[in-house]
Every structure is written in C-alpha cells, then in structure tokens.
Design an enzyme around this catalytic site. Sequence first.
Site, PDB file in Angstrom:
ATOM      1  N   SER A 134       0.735  -1.254   0.016  1.00  0.00           N
ATOM      2  CA  SER A 134       0.053  -0.169   0.001  1.00  0.00           C
ATOM      3  C   SER A 134       1.019   1.287  -0.141  1.00  0.00           C
ATOM      4  CB  SER A 134      -0.958   0.042   1.190  1.00  0.00           C
ATOM      5  OG  SER A 134      -1.623   1.305   1.502  1.00  0.00           O
ATOM      6  N   TYR A 147      -1.788  -0.173  10.068  1.00  0.00           N
ATOM      7  CA  TYR A 147      -1.920  -0.750   8.857  1.00  0.00           C
ATOM      8  C   TYR A 147      -0.514  -0.341   8.078  1.00  0.00           C
ATOM      9  CZ  TYR A 147      -3.412  -1.317   3.795  1.00  0.00           C
ATOM     10  OH  TYR A 147      -3.852  -1.619   2.824  1.00  0.00           O
TER      11      TYR A 147
HETATM   12  N1  LIG Z   1      -8.363  -0.809  -1.480  1.00  0.00           N
HETATM   13  C1  LIG Z   1      -7.768   0.139  -1.477  1.00  0.00           C
HETATM   14  O1  LIG Z   1      -7.679   1.168  -1.851  1.00  0.00           O
HETATM   15  C2  LIG Z   1      -6.180  -0.547  -1.218  1.00  0.00           C
HETATM   16  C3  LIG Z   1      -4.978   0.285  -1.408  1.00  0.00           C
HETATM   17  C4  LIG Z   1      -3.960  -0.195  -1.255  1.00  0.00           C
HETATM   18  C5  LIG Z   1      -3.518  -1.442  -0.802  1.00  0.00           C
HETATM   19  N2  LIG Z   1      -4.608  -2.169  -0.807  1.00  0.00           N
HETATM   20  C6  LIG Z   1      -4.444  -3.714  -0.264  1.00  0.00           C
HETATM   21  O2  LIG Z   1      -4.984  -4.524  -1.513  1.00  0.00           O
HETATM   22  C7  LIG Z   1      -5.318  -5.889  -0.704  1.00  0.00           C
HETATM   23  C8  LIG Z   1      -6.701  -6.146  -1.412  1.00  0.00           C
HETATM   24  O3  LIG Z   1      -7.717  -5.383  -0.623  1.00  0.00           O
HETATM   25  P1  LIG Z   1      -8.831  -5.089  -1.021  1.00  0.00           P
HETATM   26  O4  LIG Z   1      -9.175  -3.515  -0.827  1.00  0.00           O
HETATM   27  O5  LIG Z   1      -9.301  -5.765  -2.132  1.00  0.00           O
HETATM   28  O6  LIG Z   1      -9.864  -5.784   0.212  1.00  0.00           O
HETATM   29  P2  LIG Z   1     -11.114  -6.324   0.420  1.00  0.00           P
HETATM   30  O7  LIG Z   1     -12.116  -5.917  -0.763  1.00  0.00           O
HETATM   31  O8  LIG Z   1     -11.797  -5.719   1.663  1.00  0.00           O
HETATM   32  O9  LIG Z   1     -11.221  -7.789   0.520  1.00  0.00           O
HETATM   33  C9  LIG Z   1     -10.216  -8.408   1.589  1.00  0.00           C
HETATM   34  C10 LIG Z   1     -10.510  -9.786   1.290  1.00  0.00           C
HETATM   35  O10 LIG Z   1      -9.342 -10.490   1.996  1.00  0.00           O
HETATM   36  C11 LIG Z   1     -10.361 -11.547   2.798  1.00  0.00           C
HETATM   37  N3  LIG Z   1      -9.689 -11.472   4.258  1.00  0.00           N
HETATM   38  C12 LIG Z   1      -9.557 -10.563   5.220  1.00  0.00           C
HETATM   39  N4  LIG Z   1      -8.911 -10.896   6.010  1.00  0.00           N
HETATM   40  C13 LIG Z   1      -8.597 -12.146   5.965  1.00  0.00           C
HETATM   41  C14 LIG Z   1      -8.003 -13.143   6.775  1.00  0.00           C
HETATM   42  N5  LIG Z   1      -7.525 -13.039   8.000  1.00  0.00           N
HETATM   43  N6  LIG Z   1      -8.017 -14.532   6.193  1.00  0.00           N
HETATM   44  C15 LIG Z   1      -8.377 -14.556   4.971  1.00  0.00           C
HETATM   45  N7  LIG Z   1      -9.023 -13.686   4.144  1.00  0.00           N
HETATM   46  C16 LIG Z   1      -8.886 -12.558   4.945  1.00  0.00           C
HETATM   47  C17 LIG Z   1     -11.683 -10.942   2.694  1.00  0.00           C
HETATM   48  O11 LIG Z   1     -12.977 -11.968   2.864  1.00  0.00           O
HETATM   49  P3  LIG Z   1     -13.352 -12.170   4.384  1.00  0.00           P
HETATM   50  O12 LIG Z   1     -13.481 -10.920   5.274  1.00  0.00           O
HETATM   51  O13 LIG Z   1     -14.494 -13.068   4.281  1.00  0.00           O
HETATM   52  O14 LIG Z   1     -12.230 -13.044   4.965  1.00  0.00           O
HETATM   53  C18 LIG Z   1     -11.584 -10.339   1.321  1.00  0.00           C
HETATM   54  O15 LIG Z   1     -11.854 -11.574   0.722  1.00  0.00           O
HETATM   55  C19 LIG Z   1      -5.051  -5.891   0.748  1.00  0.00           C
HETATM   56  O16 LIG Z   1      -3.786  -6.267   0.757  1.00  0.00           O
HETATM   57  C20 LIG Z   1      -5.007  -4.233   0.984  1.00  0.00           C
HETATM   58  O17 LIG Z   1      -4.464  -3.776   1.954  1.00  0.00           O
HETATM   59  C21 LIG Z   1      -5.840  -1.817  -0.901  1.00  0.00           C
END
Ligand SMILES: NC(=O)c1ccc[n+]([C@@H]2O[C@H](COP(=O)([O-])OP(=O)(O)OC[C@H]3O[C@@H](n4cnc5c(N)ncnc54)[C@H](OP(=O)(O)O)[C@@H]3O)[C@@H](O)[C@H]2O)c1
Length: 230
Positions: A134, A147
């Site tokens: 991130s 985070y």
């Molecule tokens: N969204 C942004 O703007 C952004 C920006 C920079 C970086 N990121 C990074 O991108 C990645 C994906 O983020 P996203 O925004 O796509 O997240 P998201 O839409 O909230 O999805 C997160 C996924 O991870 C699963 N998850 C969460 N905790 C878990 C655990 N302990 N064990 C197994 N599965 C787990 C969730 O399902 P369950 O809750 O059912 O487990 C879901 O499938 C992350 O690493 C995040 O830090 C995101």
Amino acid sequence: MPTAVITGASMGLGRATAHALAGRGWSLVVDARRPDLLAGAMRGLAGVTALPGDVTDPVHRARLAAEVHRAGRLDLLVNNASRLGPSPQPELPGYPMDELIRVYETNVFAPLALIQLLAGPLTAAAGTIVNVSSDAATEAYPGWGGYGSAKAALDQLTAILAAEQPSLRCYAFDPGDMRTDLHQQAFPGEDISDRPEPAAAAAALLRLITGRPPSGRYRAADLGAAAVSS
Ligand SMILES: NC(=O)c1ccc[n+]([C@@H]2O[C@H](COP(=O)([O-])OP(=O)(O)OC[C@H]3O[C@@H](n4cnc5c(N)ncnc54)[C@H](OP(=O)(O)O)[C@@H]3O)[C@@H](O)[C@H]2O)c1
C-alpha cells in the site's frame, strides 16, 4: 497448468485477480474467512479450489499447503488478505495494542508463514511471490500507523526475501486506491465512488506476473506494458 494460491479472494483485488488468472487457464487455490462469499465469488470459474479460513490460523495455512502439495506444483503465491485495524483508524498514542497485534498477524506474520510453508514448491517452479502492499507503507499519513507500519514491514520482508532467494521473483505490489470494502472501512461515511474498481489493479498485477521484471516494489500505476517488458 500454472497454479497459484491467492489469499482473500472473495472480493476486491483478490477476487479480480482470481478471475483474471482463471480466465487465462491458471489453476487456483483460494481462501477468505466467509465461506458463502468465497463460494459466490468463485462460482462459474474452472480449476478453483476454495478453502475457507483465516490466514492467521496455522491449521488453515496447513490445509492450503496440503492442497498445493496434492496439486504437485506452485508457480505463484499472492498474499493479498489484509486487515485495516479499527475504523476510524486511531492515532498511534491511543492505538489499542491487541488490535495492532491482529493487524501484524494478518498483514505480516501470516504472509511470511505461508511463504515458509510454500517455499519448496515455489522454488521448484522458480516461482513468484506477490505481497500486496500500500502507499501507506511509504507515506506517513496520520492515523495510518498500524496498517501502514505493518505494510512497511511486509515491504522490507519482501525486499530481503528477494535478496536471499534470487531464483524467485519477489514483488511488493502497491495497487493504489480501489473501490472496495477495505477502502470504505478506511474512509467511513465517505463517498468512495470516484475510486477505480479493483479490476484495473488486477490487470496491472497480471502484467507484473507475466512480465516477470526483476524482484522489487511495483506500483500498479507504473505498470504499463513497456514497464514490465524490459
Ligand atoms: N482498497 C484499497 O484502496 C487498497 C489500497 C492499497 C492497498 N490495498 C491492499 O490490497 C489488498 C486487497 O484489498 P481490498 O481492498 O481488495 O480488500 P477487500 O475488498 O476488503 O477484500 C479483502 C479480502 O480478504 C479477505 N480476508 C480479510 N482478512 C482475512 C483473513 N484474516 N484471512 C483470510 N482472508 C481474509 C476478505 O474476506 P473475509 O473478510 O471473508 O475474510 C476479502 O476476500 C490488501 O492487501 C490491501 O491492504 C488496498
């Protein structure tokens, strides 16, 4: 058939990446904690083994590894599952330590534990590790100390792994802002409809995986076709 493990595949970037890879003939082992959401997200995809569970649970991680050993090969591990921490995010002087431990367990220790479990088949395939990072790993945004510092630790872990394991590709991948549940948690009550869908970051991640540039930290925004073809 190339095989990948993707954590957190029931929504957001993990789901978009799973769909992109499955559409190109990859065989996948995927997880997320909520079984119904995971099953729904993978419906209609061929070659996917969905194992619901929490990446911080060693028994669940062992099940993922057992499935990889049953499949007999592993070309790619995407450590994507992540924990934001409390929403709204507290500043560091008041950050609850029990929550901080959970953030590090999910964002740092679980990815490394999976790498340790899967290093054998990944090395045999001269494979790829993607740890999803991130911009909060490199920018000092107030409130993002839990985070952000966990993602910074994940970045450094990725860089050292790359130095130690030259036969692997080890990437920290910064997807940029995406319109997802995690992003909404980070900006509670805010309209995030101007943020891009995760499919765009998944397309950039695919360029990284197939282009196989040297190990390092890559931002989705910089991953044009030319950037990874050299
Ligand atoms: N969204 C942004 O703007 C952004 C920006 C920079 C970086 N990121 C990074 O991108 C990645 C994906 O983020 P996203 O925004 O796509 O997240 P998201 O839409 O909230 O999805 C997160 C996924 O991870 C699963 N998850 C969460 N905790 C878990 C655990 N302990 N064990 C197994 N599965 C787990 C969730 O399902 P369950 O809750 O059912 O487990 C879901 O499938 C992350 O690493 C995040 O830090 C995101």
